[in-house]
Design an enzyme around this catalytic site. Structure first.
Site, PDB file in Angstrom:
ATOM      1  N   ASP A  37      66.035  67.786  36.047  1.00  0.00           N
ATOM      2  CA  ASP A  37      66.864  69.221  36.375  1.00  0.00           C
ATOM      3  C   ASP A  37      65.866  70.284  36.905  1.00  0.00           C
ATOM      4  OD1 ASP A  37      68.661  70.929  36.235  1.00  0.00           O
ATOM      5  OD2 ASP A  37      68.295  71.481  34.195  1.00  0.00           O
TER       6      ASP A  37
ATOM      7  N   GLY B  86      71.965  78.367  28.161  1.00  0.00           N
ATOM      8  CA  GLY B  86      73.069  77.247  27.829  1.00  0.00           C
ATOM      9  C   GLY B  86      72.715  76.509  26.696  1.00  0.00           C
TER      10      GLY B  86
ATOM     11  N   LYS C  88      61.912  77.271  20.911  1.00  0.00           N
ATOM     12  CA  LYS C  88      63.257  77.223  21.609  1.00  0.00           C
ATOM     13  C   LYS C  88      64.078  76.474  20.440  1.00  0.00           C
ATOM     14  CE  LYS C  88      65.379  74.645  25.356  1.00  0.00           C
ATOM     15  NZ  LYS C  88      65.136  73.545  26.533  1.00  0.00           N
TER      16      LYS C  88
END
Length: 918
Positions: A163, A52, A71
């Site tokens: 998370d 995402g 990333k």
């Protein structure tokens, strides 16, 4: 593992991926970056997956010669908020030095996108591992406990993950477990402005949310693992991480997530695990475990294992105590006992200890005390967290695999306990801190012994073993030696030597080689730090011999590199320094060339090459040493900054000022992070960066750095310190080149006055200062004062470096130019003629010749006017000077060029009109 990931439509997609957080979703060809695309300094190799937040690529870091994971945030996730989130991730994880947390190396921009460079883990996510096949509860618990230790490390560093889920845990092919994807990380206690779980729930119910969605902006975390308070809109914290961890572990063991405030567990979850998880799943955060560490202890308390151990004890298996070291253990250590390291750290570094240390730092009144304490608190906390991880790893190596014998475990635990005692001795000094300690800041943590050596099983197994009686005599001496090390580390050298003097006779009388080597090394280091270089060389040589008898190759390496430093930097005996480094290299080879010993010998060899004016050979050695130090456990910012500074010095010798600027800038960033922006050592790094900018003629950038470095040094050291004079002189030199001779003269005058009061007459710095004053005085139209300063500079430089040095030549050129300005051309011409011939033969003479030739042209013209002579040669010299300055845009040189142009314009018509010579 296959080179390419599977794409939609492909059959037989690879079963594993290399991934750094988020659900791995292959993307179609053409959507990824081509191989070889540069992202920052990294070169893209392969797409690893997409989620995402964006894509993750395998990439190559050419600067450090390693593979990394990059990333890349999606464009629609970017903008100021996206970059801020990514920067938050980088900063948070960079502060964690733990074996169960993915290391973050770098962050930056790629076009309109942001990127993050991280440690590359070859393997799969914990989620994929769980899905591949049915796993035994013991295997699941082992991996989750390792991930939990990563979370606990984050909490100890002051951060919540926010998370946690199995997709954000990586399992390396080598068995390592790493928590990743800290993209939602936030300092504990920070406000969750606008981050309401109500918005997340509404988005999910409307169809925008899906399983595994990592919510962003107003949505923080993954819904399935959110704690009740987060769903109510409260900011997530360590208790919320604990809740998410318990949901994930429950799901892994039971095959389904818990439902309701009092979940019912199937038989697949052992009762003692269920009880631990139920507490962690409490709706009220205050009813959960006080910390992740205590939850992990509860998950390790298998009553069946305890019963088995008690049965064995009843059968006659003795309890073994590591005498005097506070470690009681069974022959096969239990998981419960393997948590002892965390408990020891909690006792050593409690909230009250931290408060007392902070108060001690602030009480010194140093202007940088608060920032220095923040750096030390972070570094020492990181060291102790990593030490606790090493303690558990040592314990579990026997409990899980039986890979080490009882004797080897005892040695390993003794080694770790020595490091703990050293840390404890440092903590005891913090409430009584002085300015020397505050100045060291985070480097105090780096001065504690390296516990990585405690994992070197081969080296641990070689040394002599003290008898039980001898151990009882050694232990109190070792505790006092820890105090000596702490005092030495804190800069209290005379107190350290006094305490060591009382211990030395007792220690050496025992005749135990490891203790003898340690005591001798400490004495030699203290002698060196106190400026007693000749005795230090003898003592350190004795320490190296004793270390050989003790089979302690790491200490041999350190002793010989210390000897090399003294021989090279203090005694200027380069062949002897080379011999000492070869001994250190031999000891490193015998130790198996560990990262620690190799980094030490490489750094020493590189520094010697700089002294030998061989910078081209030094740079790659510094690069290798940097790679090794960055991979070591514990805080090493000061070592990295020093290596970067030394590498930059080599680059300046090579004439690569831009690369040197980059290395100095990275060293400055490390110092600002670990010591704070106003620390005097940070000021030194800022000063070095300014020097490189001056070399690049970037004065507008250099001047504010020099002014800030000066301000920091004055605030920390007082207005009359020699280091303040150095900053003033460099600031003056930069002001001079920037075309402001009046400001330069003021700074230089003050610098010379300070040096006159602090340095012996004839010191090189005084010569340097008087030369620079002369340059400013010439530009200000004060040739007589300039002449006096250039003469004083020549006497100083000749006595220090000899009459043939380039610095002596520069002073003579200044004298010649002063004579020209005074009209004394009969004195000026022979001096300038000789120096013009000298610099014409030098490889770097082009830098000096233009100014010499213009001064000589002026002298020859005046001489011709007075006595008659050739008028063409002075004009040719002036034109040569004008051409030599053509590419030089320094403000001072622009002024000189304008003077040359005016001089030529006034005289060329005379020669062109036929009056060129007589």
């Amino acid at each position: 593992m296959p080179d390419e990931p599977g794409f939609p439509g492909e059959e037989n997609a690879p079963p594993t991926v290399t991934w750094h957080g988020g659900t791995a979703v292959p993307i179609a060809p053409g959507a990824s970056l081509p191989r070889g695309t540069p992202v920052g300094r990294y070169l893209v190799l392969d797409l690893l997956g997409a989620g995402g937040m964006g894509e993750v690529y395998a990439a190559y870091d050419p600067e450090l010669d390693r593979r990394v994971a990059v990333k890349l945030l999606r464009p629609d996730r970017d903008g100021p908020e996206g970059r801020l989130r990514l920067l938050r991730e980088a900063q948070a994880i960079a502060r964690l030095a733990h074996e169960n947390v993915v290391a973050v190396h770098d962050a930056g921009a790629f076009g309109n996108r942001a990127f993050l460079a991280m440690e590359l883990i070859e393997g799969m996510t914990l989620q994929r591992w769980l899905a591949d096949e049915r796993r035994a509860p013991a295997e699941i618990l082992s991996r989750f406990r390792a991930a939990g230790r990563g979370l606990a490390a984050a909490h100890s560093a002051g951060f919540a993950h926010r998370d946690f889920k199995p997709d954000n845990v990586l399992l390396g092919a080598d068995g390592r477990v790493k928590v990743a994807d800290f993209g939602l990380v936030r300092p504990l206690g920070a406000s969750a402005l606008g981050e309401t779980a109500k918005g997340a729930a509404e988005a999910d119910s409307s169809g925008a949310g899906t399983a595994g969605l990592t919510t962003e902006g107003v949505r923080a975390g993954t819904l399935e693992y959110m704690a009740p308070e987060v769903l109510r809109g409260e900011p997530p914290d360590a208790a919320a991480d604990q809740y998410a961890f318990c949901v994930a572990l429950w799901e892994a063991l039971a095959g389904a997530r818990p439902v309701g405030p009092q979940p019912v567990a199937p038989e697949t979850i052992p009762a003692w695990v269920r009880r631990a998880l139920e507490r962690g799943l409490a709706a009220d955060p205050l009813r959960r475990w006080p910390s992740m560490a205590e939850l992990l202890d509860a998950l390790a308390a298998d009553p069946r294992a305890v019963w088995r151990r008690r049965s064995l004890a009843a059968a006659g298996v003795a309890l073994v105590a590591a005498a005097g070291f506070g470690v009681a253990r069974w022959a096969v250590p239990s998981d419960e006992l393997c948590a002892g390291g965390a408990r020891a750290v909690s006792a050593l570094w409690s909230a009250s200890d931290r408060a007392a240390g902070r108060n001690g730092f602030l009480a010194t009144g140093a202007p940088f005390a608060a920032a220095s304490w923040a750096g030390l608190e972070r570094a020492l906390g990181g060291y102790l967290t990593a030490w606790a991880g090493a303690h558990r790893a040592a314990c579990e190596a026997t409990r899980v695999t039986g890979e080490q014998s009882e004797d080897l475990l005892d040695r390993r635990m003794r080694c770790l306990e020595r490091r703990r005692i050293e840390a404890q001795a440092l903590v005891a000094l913090l409430p009584r801190a002085d300015r020397a300690m505050v100045k060291k800041g985070a480097r105090l943590a780096e001065g504690i012994g390296d516990f990585a050596a405690c994992a070197d099983l081969a080296a641990l197994g070689e040394g002599p073993i003290p008898s039980r009686t001898l151990r009882h005599r050694i232990e109190p001496i070792e505790k006092d030696l820890a105090r000596v090390k702490a005092l030495d580390n804190a800069g209290r050298l005379r107190a350290a030597r006094q305490l060591l003097g009382g211990l030395e006779r007792r220690a050496l009388s025992l005749g135990f080689p490891p203790l003898t080597a340690e005591v001798l090394f400490l004495r030699g280091r203290l002698e060196s730090e106190l400026g007693e270089f000749a005795p230090a060389l003898v003592t350190l040589g004795e320490a190296a011999v004793a270390a050989d008898a003790a089979h302690d190759d790491r200490l041999r390496v350190t002793a010989w590199t210390q000897i090399a430093y003294l021989e090279g930097h203090r005694m200027n005996r380069l062949p002897e320094a080379d011999r000492a480094i070869r001994w250190a290299e031999a000891a490193s080879a015998r130790a198996g060339r560990t990262a620690e010993t190799e980094a030490e010998t490489l750094g020493a060899r590189a520094d010697l090459l700089i002294l030998e004016r061989k910078p081209g050979a030094a740079v790659p050695l510094h690069e290798r040493a940097l790679r090794l130090v960055r991979g070591l456990p514990g805080p090493h910012d000061a070592r990295v900054a020093k290596l970067l500074d030394n590498q930059a010095t080599a680059l300046l010798q090579l004439g690569e000022a831009e690369r040197a600027r980059g290395a100095y800038a990275r060293a400055l960033a490390l110092a600002e992070r670990s010591l704070g922006p106003d620390h005097p050592d940070t000021a030194s790094h800022r000063y070095n960066l300014a020097v490189a900018l001056v070399e690049l003629d970037r004065y507008a950038e250099a001047l504010p750095l020099l002014r800030r470095a000066l301000f920091a040094r004055e605030a920390a050291l007082g207005p009359e310190h020699a280091d303040v004079a150095e900053a003033l002189m460099s600031l003056g030199a930069a002001e001079l080149e920037n075309g402001r001779p009046d400001a330069a003269f003021a700074a230089m005058t003050r610098a010379v006055a300070i040096w006159r009061g602090t340095l012996p007459s004839g010191h090189f710095n005084l010569g340097w200062g008087r030369h620079n004053l002369g340059e400013a005085e010439l530009l200000l139209g004060r040739p007589r004062e300039a002449l006096a300063d250039f003469r004083a500079a020549l006497l100083s430089v000749e006595s220090f470096l000899g009459a043939d040095s380039i610095f002596a030549s520069g002073a003579r050129v200044g004298i010649g130019r002063a004579y020209v300005a005074l009209g004394e051309v009969r004195r000026a011409v022979p001096i300038l003629e000789a120096e013009e011939r000298f610099w014409s033969r030098q490889p770097d003479g082009d830098e000096w010749l233009p100014e010499i030739r213009f001064a000589l042209a002026q002298a020859l013209w005046l001489s011709g006017e007075q006595r008659g002579g050739d008028r063409r040669r002075p004009l040719d010299l002036a034109r040569s000077a004008r051409a030599g300055f053509a590419a030089d845009r320094r403000p001072r040189i622009v002024t000189v060029v304008a003077e040359i142009d005016a001089w030529l314009k006034a005289r060329e018509p005379e020669v062109v009109g036929g009056q060129g010579g007589r």
